[in-house]
Design an enzyme around this catalytic site. Structure first.
Site, PDB file in Angstrom:
ATOM      1  N   GLY A   1      21.266 -93.178  15.731  1.00 11.55           N
ATOM      2  CA  GLY A   1      20.201 -93.234  14.743  1.00 11.55           C
ATOM      3  C   GLY A   1      20.715 -93.110  13.322  1.00 11.55           C
ATOM      4  O   GLY A   1      21.866 -93.440  13.010  1.00 11.55           O
ATOM      5  N   SER A   2      19.873 -92.578  12.448  1.00  6.77           N
ATOM      6  CA  SER A   2      20.124 -92.662  11.004  1.00  6.77           C
ATOM      7  C   SER A   2      21.302 -91.853  10.494  1.00  6.77           C
ATOM      8  O   SER A   2      21.733 -92.060   9.350  1.00  6.77           O
ATOM      9  CB  SER A   2      18.859 -92.257  10.247  1.00  6.77           C
ATOM     10  OG  SER A   2      17.846 -93.227  10.423  1.00  6.77           O
TER      11      SER A   2
END
Length: 724
Positions: A330-331
């Site tokens: 993810g981020s």
């Protein structure tokens, strides 16, 4: 025609000649047999073999006793030299019932007083007297001996000696090498397990410890020693022959292993992890604290976990998820995308873009809030964690350049950190849309240790350090020490790039529009990056939906100007997400990072923390007094007067609201759990080995088995919790 007939008649009428012929033939046979016997005997004497068996060895075995001198398995220590895993011996008890089992002068070696045996053993085993008597009176009258299952195994030397003092006829013990894990839950999957493995030869049966998971497995050859042997000449009665000396080949003990783990931080991490696990019940929870200058792992843990001392919680979950699970990060991956764009000269922070959504390769990418923030500069994409912004950054950089940086950061390659079961990870990079989504951590599978290795480059002026959990190995016999020096594996980015990424990570924490405000720690500057990664459906059909079906994460570096610590935490699918993910992770991140920074600054002297004393083997009165001095609330489980187990284990950190449970000899009894938290009830289940069903949330208000009821007689126990 008559002459021949007369000749035959003469032969038949001459018995003397016949006897001479027969005697000669018989003598010939006897001489042949004698010569054969002489030849056979000579062959046996010279060769020492008969019928393919070595008679010399057989004769030697009758008059020579050989015993194994077991080598000690090496000890695993933490960074300060405190044992984490060390050798010990446990004992299993059994009782002989067969009345034919006698010794010299018909001395009775079987159980003669079953009532006495039951009374004494009920004081030291978690079995009541009636249960033990049933074991001593089996249905089959020809039973030679009986054992007592798990209740009668894994006994300590203290318990064995106490039982032996009672002088019980027919009661005996078997000895088994075992591994002692005094810290209980303590980086359990990383340290691993070693179990006794029995090997049988023609003359001896030997039990040795063998690593079956974690560092115990990967370093098994280092930790394992070489057994010795002792040989003694004996007579037919088994006594050593006079004027003979025992021949002995000394055992060579295994080597000791020292880790980089800091017990102060590791123990605190375990406490914080257990608290979050109990309250929010995530499917998985991982955390690693590292010194980015050296790559040394200072603390590491995962949930689910287990207690290696008791085996509680192990089940079928044997994976070290820090290296054995590959996931889409993810981020938090945006830190590497930003670093690659800056380092390659392709980052244009003042360029603007329309946030919210963008279509690339036929796939529409949305920002996490779906609507975006209007037209904003790329400089805001990182603190806002804008997926759309990072698609534009990846497109500007180019797919080939971005892939080259992923390889520079050593993704899709094992870190070789010595942790067991490591996987390489993977990437999906064929289509334009695949390439775009890797910029914000989808379509690429990584491990926790790969991420830690990459983060070290950002925190360490562009120098990427291999994660290191072993600091040195020492041979106790020679004193020789092999040190594991910090290893730089790459320089993926320039020092100036690393400084710019750190500054951007500060914005995540301190800008009013940043996503990392929950991770501020008073007195320290913290650089962070948050992440929320979608989870692929098991059947491969896209991603899961639902508010909690994500991998939530945070990475933090502190002090931000020159990081000495990197802390990375991931949480997968919390089942009770009663608070925002950032607040949940902050319950681990903030106190652990603060404690590490305080230790470094030397400001923790005034901290007060209680530790569990070692009360196992003490009387109940002495144990209660010792626990009272530590301001701990003592809960006694059992009717005996001696402590046989304790929870928490010795030296574990005790929070102010925790209880100290002591299990005594004698029958196990149910305590009054009114007001107990779920965590306390789970500890009771772990200590007693009983299945306890917990209903509701909050604190205990009802229990299906009344206080002081016998736990052994209860098939199932239910504890009901209610919110105050």
């Amino acid at each position: 025609m008559k002459a021949p007939r007369n000749k035959r008649l003469m032969g038949k009428r001459n018995p003397r000649r016949n006897r001479q012929r027969f005697g000669g033939f018989f003598l010939f046979i006897l001489v042949g047999i004698f010569l054969l016997f002489v030849f056979r005997f000579s062959y046996i004497v010279v060769s020492g073999h008969a019928n393919d068996e070595n008679l010399t060895k057989k004769a030697s075995a009758l008059y020579q006793s050989s015993s194994v001198l077991r080598a000690k398995r090496g000890t695993i220590y933490d960074a300060s030299g405190t044992p984490i895993a060390e050798d010990t011996t446990t004992y299993s008890i059994y009782a002989v019932l067969d009345k034919n089992y006698t010794g010299i002068n018909d001395k009775k070696l079987y159980v003669t007083d079953k009532a006495k045996v039951a009374k004494v053993l009920s004081q030291y085993l978690p079995l009541d007297r009636a249960t033990i008597l049933r074991r001593l009176n089996p249905a089959n009258s020809k039973t030679f001996q009986v054992e007592f299952g798990t209740a009668g195994s894994g006994l300590s030397l203290t318990i064995k000696q106490a039982i032996e003092k009672a002088d019980l006829k027919g009661v005996y013990f078997t000895e088994t090498p075992a591994r002692l894990y005094p810290n209980g839950i303590f980086a359990s999957h990383q340290i691993g397990l070693a179990n006794a493995k029995t090997t049988t030869t023609a003359n001896t049966t030997t039990s040795n410890l063998k690593g079956i998971m974690g560092l115990e497995k990967t370093l098994n050859s280092t930790l394992t020693g070489t057994n010795g042997v002792k040989k003694v000449e004996k007579d037919s009665y088994g006594y050593q022959l006079p004027n003979t000396k025992a021949k002995e080949k000394a055992a060579k003990n295994g080597k000791d292993v020292y880790l980089t783990l800091d017990s102060r931080l590791q123990t605190y991490l375990e406490t914080l992890m257990s608290s979050v696990q109990t309250k929010y019940q995530p499917e998985q929870l991982n955390a690693v604290l590292m010194n980015p200058k050296t790559g040394q792992i200072l603390a590491a843990s995962q949930r689910p976990t287990f207690n290696p001392e008791t085996g509680s919680g192990l089940g079928n979950f044997w994976r070290d998820t820090l290296v054995g699970d590959a996931y889409e990060p993810g981020s938090v991956m945006k830190a590497f995308t930003l670093a690659a764009a800056i380092d390659s000269g392709k980052y244009q922070p003042n360029s603007t873009y329309q946030s919210g959504q963008v279509t690339v390769g036929g796939t529409t990418v949305h920002d996490w809030n779906n609507t975006g923030w209007g037209t904003i500069p790329l400089s805001k994409a990182f603190p806002l964690s804008s997926n759309v912004g990072f698609v534009h950054i990846e497109e500007t950089m180019g797919k080939d350049k971005w892939l080259s940086y992923l390889n520079k950061f050593q993704f899709m390659s094992k870190t070789k950190s010595l942790l067991s079961g490591e996987v390489s990870g993977s990437i999906q990079y064929e289509h334009t849309s695949d390439q775009a989504v890797t910029s914000f951590g989808q379509g690429i599978n990584v491990t926790m240790m790969q991420m830690m290795q990459g983060f070290s480059a950002i925190a360490n002026d562009g120098k990427e350090m291999q994660p290191q959990i072993v600091s040195k190995v020492t041979d106790p016999a020679t004193g020789k020490t092999t040190k594991y020096k910090p290893k730089q594996v790459a320089t993926p980015i320039k020092k100036s790039t690393a400084k710019q990424v750190l500054a951007a990570m500060e914005d995540v924490t301190y800008k009013d529009y940043g996503t990392g405000g929950a991770y501020k720690i008073p007195g320290y500057k913290i650089a962070t990056k948050t992440g929320t990664a979608q989870i692929s459906n098991a059947n491969g059909g896209g991603y899961m939906t639902g508010d909690s079906n994500y991998i939530f994460s945070v990475v933090g570096m502190a002090p931000a100007s020159n990081p000495k610590y990197v802390l990375y935490i991931t949480m997968k699918q919390p089942q009770k997400m009663t608070d925002p993910a950032t607040e949940i992770l902050a319950q681990i991140f903030n106190p652990l990072m603060k404690r590490a920074l305080d230790y470094d600054a030397g400001t923790t002297a005034t901290e007060s923390k209680a530790t569990m004393p070692n009360v196992t083997g003490q009387s109940v009165s002495a144990a209660t007094a010792a626990l009272k001095k530590q301001n701990l609330t003592t809960v006694q489980i059992g009717t005996g007067n001696t402590v046989v187990q304790q929870m928490p284990l010795a030296n574990e950190v005790i929070l102010d609201d925790q209880r100290a449970l002591i299990l005594t000899n004698g029958a196990m009894t149910m305590p009054d759990v009114t007001g107990w938290s779920k965590s306390d009830v789970l500890k009771l289940a772990e200590l007693t080995g009983k299945k306890i069903t917990i209903k509701g949330t909050g604190y205990a208000t009802k229990q299906s088995l009344a206080a002081k009821g016998l736990l052994n007689s209860a098939q199932s126990i239910t504890v009901t919790l209610s919110k105050p």
